[in-house]
Motif scaffolding. Structure first.
Motif, mmCIF file in Angstrom:
data_model
loop_
_atom_site.group_PDB
_atom_site.id
_atom_site.type_symbol
_atom_site.label_atom_id
_atom_site.label_comp_id
_atom_site.label_asym_id
_atom_site.label_seq_id
_atom_site.Cartn_x
_atom_site.Cartn_y
_atom_site.Cartn_z
ATOM 1 N N ASP A 133 -0.349 -9.550 2.549
ATOM 2 C CA ASP A 133 0.968 -10.166 2.357
ATOM 3 C C ASP A 133 1.451 -10.014 0.914
ATOM 4 O O ASP A 133 2.632 -9.754 0.664
ATOM 5 C CB ASP A 133 0.923 -11.647 2.740
ATOM 6 C CG ASP A 133 0.762 -11.846 4.244
ATOM 7 O OD1 ASP A 133 1.095 -10.899 4.994
ATOM 8 O OD2 ASP A 133 0.292 -12.923 4.656
ATOM 9 N N GLN A 140 7.850 -4.631 -1.495
ATOM 10 C CA GLN A 140 9.239 -4.995 -1.206
ATOM 11 C C GLN A 140 10.044 -5.192 -2.490
ATOM 12 O O GLN A 140 11.220 -4.838 -2.556
ATOM 13 C CB GLN A 140 9.281 -6.267 -0.346
ATOM 14 C CG GLN A 140 8.885 -6.022 1.110
ATOM 15 C CD GLN A 140 8.654 -7.315 1.886
ATOM 16 O OE1 GLN A 140 8.796 -8.396 1.336
ATOM 17 N NE2 GLN A 140 8.285 -7.197 3.153
ATOM 18 N N LYS A 155 2.554 -6.497 0.394
ATOM 19 C CA LYS A 155 3.865 -6.303 1.028
ATOM 20 C C LYS A 155 4.967 -6.808 0.111
ATOM 21 O O LYS A 155 6.000 -6.147 -0.078
ATOM 22 C CB LYS A 155 3.920 -7.062 2.360
ATOM 23 C CG LYS A 155 3.201 -6.380 3.503
ATOM 24 C CD LYS A 155 3.370 -7.220 4.767
ATOM 25 C CE LYS A 155 2.620 -6.585 5.954
ATOM 26 N NZ LYS A 155 2.735 -7.424 7.170
ATOM 27 N N THR A 156 4.728 -7.975 -0.488
ATOM 28 C CA THR A 156 5.723 -8.556 -1.396
ATOM 29 C C THR A 156 5.930 -7.655 -2.618
ATOM 30 O O THR A 156 7.064 -7.437 -3.057
ATOM 31 C CB THR A 156 5.267 -9.952 -1.865
ATOM 32 O OG1 THR A 156 5.066 -10.785 -0.721
ATOM 33 C CG2 THR A 156 6.294 -10.585 -2.784
#
Length: 575
Positions: free
Chosen positions: A212, A219, A215-216
């Motif tokens: 996660d 992004q 992913k952040t």
């Protein structure tokens, strides 16, 4: 960007052909409105069918010739641009291959990849556009203005009002966009870096349950790239509509005032039609120039980044007058060597002195960060030392050509690095034309034969990128085999047995004794059991030599070595 144009020298003939084809196709296209005006003002007005047919055929011929010239121009422009891109990429790759480890660290692999691919592509595309458009647009612009003025000088005053406004708008838009193009390329670097780290470190990311967070991070980098791209495109999006509005208003003005002049009898209908076509040609030429000027700033930003790489002078270079070979083989000597990494406050190694002779095995042991790997990397001259001398066969490595120096060395890095391809291809990386028998012998010595025999295609089995389909021990053994097939006079093993079990480690070391009998061997190790039979063991402590001797001598006299042995014995007993 101008400095990169020197790579166009091999394509002089093609560039000349592009210019010639552009000239003739532009002249033919500029001639067509004149023929059309003659058809209307002479043929139709006088009802001269023969003249209409004759002029019509001539228009078709001119159109076909213009098409042929345009296709030829596009072909040679594309070949030139693509060849230029290939040459620049090759030059970059060769330049980067000569970088020292320090230069690699400064630029970063993600940025190197972006500059060699994306940045070169930007420059290549703009070059293609310049050859296709910037050679054609000025001809069409100047030719169109001259012929329009010759048709009706008074009506041409419309251009005097439209062209400065258009040029000013183009200037303002490109001025705002230029700084953002450089930022966009940096955001591309960042995106590539995050993506590359996420892909190569996927196992660690999953093991620590950090999916996660990654992913952040991705992004965020992706969002910054997107936002910068949108900001640039918002500015550039104004250009085409503004130009179309100006073009349409110019055409309206020409028709309005041209109609008045036709009504007054000052201008013929055919001339007005030709004038409109020339006006369109002039404005289209401006649009082509504007599109090129839009791309040039981004290409300029990319060209600057490319030039940065090409302008970097590698700190490690071959001597102008290399020292002559002296007949020695397999001798290594460190004389009062001091070394520090760039920017480091204190040296990694300080006053290091020792000798290694052919047929001898030297082991280096010490705590993490003591400088063990650094010693090995100084021998093939991956870095230059601050003080002292590193001698190979009695010659300072700085006085030897790097290629000749590294031919003498077989280096097994701490992290086994394999390439996508077959096992055979990877082993031949150590010796390009190694026979299958030599490969099998090296694999046997490296204790890799057993697991390779279990594969369906044997040494022709495929290895994925970075050896992803192999275990750590298998990768280490193949890495060792790659060095063994080289049969160098100096072997450097940088903690290359750490992933092996004790049994395989022992068998491998016994096999190595036969293979390396006439060579100098240096082993960096963490496990004492790996180096007990070495001819000499160097104990490193915080970049300094804390002791040199055999296992028995150090065990009896050296406190640091005793602590290492005791701690490892305690670990084995507790295990």
């Amino acid at each position: 960007m101008i400095s990169l144009l020197k790579y166009l020298k091999p394509y002089k003939l093609q560039v000349i052909l592009v210019a010639v084809f552009t000239l003739f196709s532009s002249v033919l296209e500029l001639y067509l409105p004149t023929l059309m005006a003659d058809v209307v003002d002479v043929g139709i007005v006088n009802s001269d069918m023969a003249f209409i047919l004759k002029t019509g055929v001539w228009m078709i011929v001119c159109s076909l010739l213009a098409i042929i010239m345009t296709v030829g121009k596009a072909l040679f422009a594309s070949k030139t641009a693509l060849g230029f891109g290939r040459d620049v990429r090759r030059r970059l790759f060769v330049k980067v291959e000569h970088y020292s480890m320090e230069e690699f660290g400064k630029v970063g692999s993600a940025s190197l990849i972006t500059r060699t691919t994306n940045d070169v592509k930007q420059v290549q595309d703009v070059l293609n556009m310049m050859l296709s458009m910037m050679t054609r647009a000025p001809l069409m612009l100047i030719g169109g203005i001259v012929l329009a003025v010759s048709r009706d000088a008074k009506l041409s005053i419309i251009f005097l009002a439209a062209l400065p406004i258009l040029a000013g708008l183009i200037f303002l838009i490109t001025k705002k966009a230029v700084p953002l193009f450089g930022v966009l390329q940096k955001k591309t670097d960042r995106l590539n870096l995050v993506l590359r780290e996420g892909l190569t470190g996927v196992r660690v990311i999953r093991a620590f349950n950090r999916v996660d967070e990654e992913k952040t991070r991705f992004q965020q980098a992706n969002k910054e790239f997107r936002d910068t791209g949108i900001a640039v495109n918002k500015i550039m999006a104004f250009l085409f509509p503004v130009m179309m509005i100006m073009m349409n208003f110019t055409n309206i003005a020409i028709i309005w005032f041209g109609g008045i002049r036709v009504d007054e009898g000052s201008m013929q209908v055919g001339n007005l039609m030709a004038f409109l076509q020339y006006a369109s040609m002039i404005l289209i030429a401006l649009i082509m120039l504007a599109m090129t000027f839009v791309m040039i700033p981004r290409a300029q930003a990319s060209a600057s980044r490319i030039n940065e790489l090409l302008m970097i002078d590698p700190q490690i270079t071959d001597p102008k007058q290399p020292a002559e070979e002296n007949g020695l083989h397999g001798y290594i000597e460190f004389k009062d060597v001091t070394f520090r990494y760039t920017g480091a406050e204190k040296p990694v190694l300080e006053d290091i002195s020792f000798q290694v002779k052919p047929g001898e095995t030297t082991a280096i042991i010490g705590s993490t960060g003591a400088g063990k790997t650094t010693i090995l990397q100084l021998i093939p001259r991956f870095f230059d030392i601050e003080k002292g001398a590193v001698l190979v066969n009695g010659i300072d490595v700085r006085n030897m050509p790097q290629q000749e120096l590294r031919k003498k060395i077989g280096y097994v890095p701490q992290k086994a690095s394999l390439f996508s391809g077959t096992i055979k291809d990877n082993i031949r990386f150590g010796k390009e034309y190694a026979a299958d028998e030599d490969i099998l012998e090296a694999l046997e010595t490296a204790q890799a034969s057993e697991f390779i025999a279990g594969k369906e295609n044997g040494i022709d089995s495929y290895i994925e990128q970075a050896g992803a389909n192999l275990s750590g021990g298998q990768k280490q053994r193949l890495s060792i085999a790659r060095t063994l097939v080289r049969k160098p006079e100096i072997y450097l093993f940088d903690d290359s047995f750490s992933a092996l079990d004790y049994k395989t480690d022992q068998k491998l070391r016994k096999a190595l004794e036969k293979t390396t009998v006439d060579a100098a061997v240096i082993i960096v190790a963490q496990r004492v059991i790996t180096i007990t039979e070495a001819d000499q063991i160097i104990v490193l402590d915080e970049g300094k030599i804390a002791g040199i001797g055999t296992h028995q001598q150090l065990l009896a006299e050296n406190k640091i070595y005793q602590e290492i042995v005791t701690s490892q014995q305690a670990e084995e007993e507790s295990a």
